[in-house]
Design a protein around this motif. Structure first.
Motif, PDB file in Angstrom:
ATOM      1  N   GLU A   1      47.913  39.922  51.795  1.00 24.39           N
ATOM      2  CA  GLU A   1      47.210  39.887  50.391  1.00 24.39           C
ATOM      3  C   GLU A   1      47.731  38.899  49.574  1.00 24.39           C
ATOM      4  O   GLU A   1      49.190  38.511  49.859  1.00 24.39           O
ATOM      5  CB  GLU A   1      47.341  41.291  49.605  1.00 24.39           C
ATOM      6  N   PRO A   2      47.158  38.128  48.489  1.00 27.43           N
ATOM      7  CA  PRO A   2      45.710  38.371  48.253  1.00 27.43           C
ATOM      8  C   PRO A   2      45.051  37.635  49.385  1.00 27.43           C
ATOM      9  O   PRO A   2      45.196  36.623  49.641  1.00 27.43           O
ATOM     10  CB  PRO A   2      45.514  37.830  46.805  1.00 27.43           C
ATOM     11  N   ASN A   3      43.692  38.233  49.616  1.00 23.92           N
ATOM     12  CA  ASN A   3      42.736  37.661  50.496  1.00 23.92           C
ATOM     13  C   ASN A   3      41.486  37.322  49.912  1.00 23.92           C
ATOM     14  O   ASN A   3      40.585  36.645  50.888  1.00 23.92           O
ATOM     15  CB  ASN A   3      42.651  38.628  51.860  1.00 23.92           C
ATOM     16  N   ASN A   4      41.466  37.537  48.743  1.00 21.90           N
ATOM     17  CA  ASN A   4      39.838  37.158  48.100  1.00 21.90           C
ATOM     18  C   ASN A   4      38.477  37.405  48.921  1.00 21.90           C
ATOM     19  O   ASN A   4      37.943  36.765  49.331  1.00 21.90           O
ATOM     20  CB  ASN A   4      40.011  35.781  47.666  1.00 21.90           C
ATOM     21  N   LEU A   5      38.747  38.861  49.182  1.00 22.15           N
ATOM     22  CA  LEU A   5      37.549  39.499  50.133  1.00 22.15           C
ATOM     23  C   LEU A   5      36.016  39.310  49.454  1.00 22.15           C
ATOM     24  O   LEU A   5      36.211  39.666  48.346  1.00 22.15           O
ATOM     25  CB  LEU A   5      38.003  40.784  50.459  1.00 22.15           C
ATOM     26  N   GLY A   6      35.419  38.750  49.925  1.00 18.95           N
ATOM     27  CA  GLY A   6      34.042  38.324  49.548  1.00 18.95           C
ATOM     28  C   GLY A   6      34.080  37.379  48.406  1.00 18.95           C
ATOM     29  O   GLY A   6      33.133  37.384  47.779  1.00 18.95           O
ATOM     30  N   ASN A   7      34.907  36.527  48.445  1.00 23.14           N
ATOM     31  CA  ASN A   7      35.211  35.583  47.407  1.00 23.14           C
ATOM     32  C   ASN A   7      34.865  35.858  45.968  1.00 23.14           C
ATOM     33  O   ASN A   7      34.486  35.574  45.112  1.00 23.14           O
ATOM     34  CB  ASN A   7      34.017  34.501  47.448  1.00 23.14           C
ATOM     35  N   ASN A   8      35.380  37.411  45.674  1.00 19.97           N
ATOM     36  CA  ASN A   8      35.139  37.961  44.487  1.00 19.97           C
ATOM     37  C   ASN A   8      36.472  38.880  44.123  1.00 19.97           C
ATOM     38  O   ASN A   8      36.167  39.828  43.171  1.00 19.97           O
ATOM     39  CB  ASN A   8      33.791  38.892  44.647  1.00 19.97           C
ATOM     40  N   GLU A   9      37.357  38.630  44.397  1.00 20.53           N
ATOM     41  CA  GLU A   9      38.812  39.361  44.097  1.00 20.53           C
ATOM     42  C   GLU A   9      39.541  38.269  43.414  1.00 20.53           C
ATOM     43  O   GLU A   9      40.281  37.612  43.749  1.00 20.53           O
ATOM     44  CB  GLU A   9      39.509  39.754  45.261  1.00 20.53           C
ATOM     45  N   ASN A  10      39.490  38.661  41.919  1.00 16.87           N
ATOM     46  CA  ASN A  10      40.300  37.749  41.078  1.00 16.87           C
ATOM     47  C   ASN A  10      41.309  38.452  40.227  1.00 16.87           C
ATOM     48  O   ASN A  10      41.846  38.013  39.139  1.00 16.87           O
ATOM     49  CB  ASN A  10      39.059  37.034  40.186  1.00 16.87           C
ATOM     50  N   CYS A  11      41.191  39.738  40.547  1.00 16.26           N
ATOM     51  CA  CYS A  11      42.105  40.736  39.529  1.00 16.26           C
ATOM     52  C   CYS A  11      43.207  41.490  40.313  1.00 16.26           C
ATOM     53  O   CYS A  11      42.768  41.796  41.405  1.00 16.26           O
ATOM     54  CB  CYS A  11      41.411  41.564  38.590  1.00 16.26           C
ATOM     55  N   ALA A  12      44.311  41.553  39.916  1.00 18.23           N
ATOM     56  CA  ALA A  12      45.460  42.296  40.806  1.00 18.23           C
ATOM     57  C   ALA A  12      45.559  43.690  40.196  1.00 18.23           C
ATOM     58  O   ALA A  12      45.321  44.027  38.954  1.00 18.23           O
ATOM     59  CB  ALA A  12      46.673  41.433  40.580  1.00 18.23           C
ATOM     60  N   GLU A  13      45.854  44.470  41.351  1.00 12.91           N
ATOM     61  CA  GLU A  13      46.095  45.935  40.847  1.00 12.91           C
ATOM     62  C   GLU A  13      47.490  46.461  41.643  1.00 12.91           C
ATOM     63  O   GLU A  13      47.715  45.753  42.590  1.00 12.91           O
ATOM     64  CB  GLU A  13      44.925  46.953  41.469  1.00 12.91           C
ATOM     65  N   THR A  14      48.036  47.477  41.178  1.00 17.04           N
ATOM     66  CA  THR A  14      49.335  47.935  41.839  1.00 17.04           C
ATOM     67  C   THR A  14      49.112  49.171  42.578  1.00 17.04           C
ATOM     68  O   THR A  14      48.386  49.945  41.734  1.00 17.04           O
ATOM     69  CB  THR A  14      50.569  47.640  40.864  1.00 17.04           C
ATOM     70  N   GLY A  15      49.715  49.738  43.384  1.00 15.86           N
ATOM     71  CA  GLY A  15      49.825  50.975  44.018  1.00 15.86           C
ATOM     72  C   GLY A  15      51.103  51.597  44.062  1.00 15.86           C
ATOM     73  O   GLY A  15      51.837  51.198  43.224  1.00 15.86           O
ATOM     74  N   SER A  16      51.131  52.832  44.763  1.00  9.39           N
ATOM     75  CA  SER A  16      52.598  53.554  44.675  1.00  9.39           C
ATOM     76  C   SER A  16      53.487  52.865  45.760  1.00  9.39           C
ATOM     77  O   SER A  16      54.597  53.331  45.563  1.00  9.39           O
ATOM     78  CB  SER A  16      52.084  54.857  45.240  1.00  9.39           C
ATOM     79  N   SER A  17      53.288  51.731  46.413  1.00  9.80           N
ATOM     80  CA  SER A  17      54.423  51.114  46.956  1.00  9.80           C
ATOM     81  C   SER A  17      55.399  50.566  46.118  1.00  9.80           C
ATOM     82  O   SER A  17      54.638  49.871  45.272  1.00  9.80           O
ATOM     83  CB  SER A  17      53.950  50.177  47.977  1.00  9.80           C
ATOM     84  N   GLU A  18      56.690  50.778  46.523  1.00  8.57           N
ATOM     85  CA  GLU A  18      57.603  50.158  45.303  1.00  8.57           C
ATOM     86  C   GLU A  18      58.081  48.913  45.613  1.00  8.57           C
ATOM     87  O   GLU A  18      57.954  48.060  44.701  1.00  8.57           O
ATOM     88  CB  GLU A  18      58.912  51.096  45.522  1.00  8.57           C
TER      89      GLU A  18
ATOM     90  N   LYS B   1      55.816  46.377  47.995  1.00 11.20           N
ATOM     91  CA  LYS B   1      54.746  45.750  48.421  1.00 11.20           C
ATOM     92  C   LYS B   1      53.528  46.455  47.958  1.00 11.20           C
ATOM     93  O   LYS B   1      52.788  47.177  48.866  1.00 11.20           O
ATOM     94  CB  LYS B   1      54.584  45.182  49.851  1.00 11.20           C
ATOM     95  N   GLY B   2      53.203  46.634  46.469  1.00  6.48           N
ATOM     96  CA  GLY B   2      52.058  47.613  46.397  1.00  6.48           C
ATOM     97  C   GLY B   2      50.826  46.704  45.558  1.00  6.48           C
ATOM     98  O   GLY B   2      49.984  47.206  45.088  1.00  6.48           O
ATOM     99  N   TRP B   3      50.926  45.438  45.460  1.00  6.89           N
ATOM    100  CA  TRP B   3      49.739  44.657  45.016  1.00  6.89           C
ATOM    101  C   TRP B   3      48.609  44.360  45.760  1.00  6.89           C
ATOM    102  O   TRP B   3      48.867  44.201  47.069  1.00  6.89           O
ATOM    103  CB  TRP B   3      50.236  43.154  44.564  1.00  6.89           C
ATOM    104  N   ASN B   4      47.617  44.266  45.084  1.00  9.27           N
ATOM    105  CA  ASN B   4      46.479  43.955  45.896  1.00  9.27           C
ATOM    106  C   ASN B   4      45.282  43.181  45.014  1.00  9.27           C
ATOM    107  O   ASN B   4      45.243  43.597  43.818  1.00  9.27           O
ATOM    108  CB  ASN B   4      45.673  45.230  46.319  1.00  9.27           C
TER     109      ASN B   4
END
Length: 268
Positions: free
Chosen positions: A202-219, A221-224
């Motif tokens: 990540e980031p991989n821009n899946l479908g050429n439409n992923e332009n915002c970042a989110e974070t998960g529970s991983s301390e 490496k949690g971004w996507n």
């Protein structure tokens, strides 16, 4: 008889100068006595003069000593006064500082307590808020601004660990996007991304439409990267006290952001 008489008369007329001898002897004795008295007087005067001089020197020296002692005493008094004034001033300033610190701490504690009731969490001199509902990235940021904050900017491992703990098992929007230029990720305050906590691949821009970042529970490496129109929880952050809001007041999303995501969903 006449010769003897002349001799007797001549003997009587022997003198020093024009005086007879007997008178001359008497005067010479007197002169010697007077000279001796004068000599003694001169000797006495010459002896007394140094004594007077020594006495005068001692008097001057004692006066100088007394004057020096008085000056030193005055200096000590002045120094003591200066020390006392400085101590009073420092004590007063310290008391004022302590009072200010106490007031500031009380205000901060009051703010923390007040904001904690509204869901804000205090960490490293900042307030954080994780939403209980999901919205798209643009509307989520609008919610943050309406609360006197902005979307979270993560710049340290400690902050990444903290935000990961806030999300729990969910994912949440953070203030990172590459909408201005693909592949160039920037924070909402305009600063460039330097510290990264992306998931693998990540980031991989899946479908050429992923332009915002989110974070998960991983301390670590949690971004996507995800579509900005996807609905997620969000995390707000502010260095100052967040604005007081009422839970009964709903934030109406801007028509621009809503129409953009609606249009994107229709196109899909």
């Amino acid at each position: 008889m006449e010769m003897r008489g002349n001799l007797y008369e001549n003997s009587n007329v022997f003198s020093t100068g024009n005086r007879p001898y007997s008178e001359a002897s008497e005067y010479s004795y007197d002169d010697v006595y007077v000279n001796e008295q004068n000599a003694e007087t001169d000797q006495t005067r010459s002896t007394k003069k140094p004594m007077k001089t020594a006495s005068g020197t001692n008097t001057s020296g004692s006066r100088c000593s007394r004057l020096t002692a008085v000056c030193l005493g005055l200096l000590c008094v002045l120094l003591l006064i200066v020390i006392i004034v400085m101590w009073i001033t420092i004590t007063a300033e310290r008391d004022q500082l302590c009072t200010r610190c106490n007031v500031t701490n009380q205000e901060k504690l009051s703010a923390i307590e007040l904001n904690a009731r509204q869901g804000w969490v205090y960490f490293n001199s900042k307030f954080y808020y994780i939403s209980p509902i999901n919205k798209n990235w643009t509307d989520s940021r609008e919610e943050c601004r309406n609360r006197g904050a902005d979307m979270v900017i993560i710049t340290s491992t400690e902050e990444q660990i903290f935000t990961a703990a806030l999300t729990g098992s969910n994912t949440a929007w953070i203030g990172l996007t590459d909408t201005e230029e693909e592949g160039v990720w920037t924070w909402v305050d305009g600063t460039a991304l330097t510290t990264r906590y992306w998931n693998e691949n990540e980031p991989n821009n899946l479908g050429n439409n992923e332009n915002c970042a989110e974070t998960g529970s991983s301390e670590k490496k949690g971004w996507n990267d995800a579509s900005c129109c996807a609905e997620r929880m969000w995390i707000s952050r502010t260095s100052e006290g967040p604005a007081t809001t009422s839970d009964d007041c709903a934030v109406i999303p801007t028509s621009e952001s809503t129409s953009a995501c609606v249009t994107a969903n229709i196109l899909k």
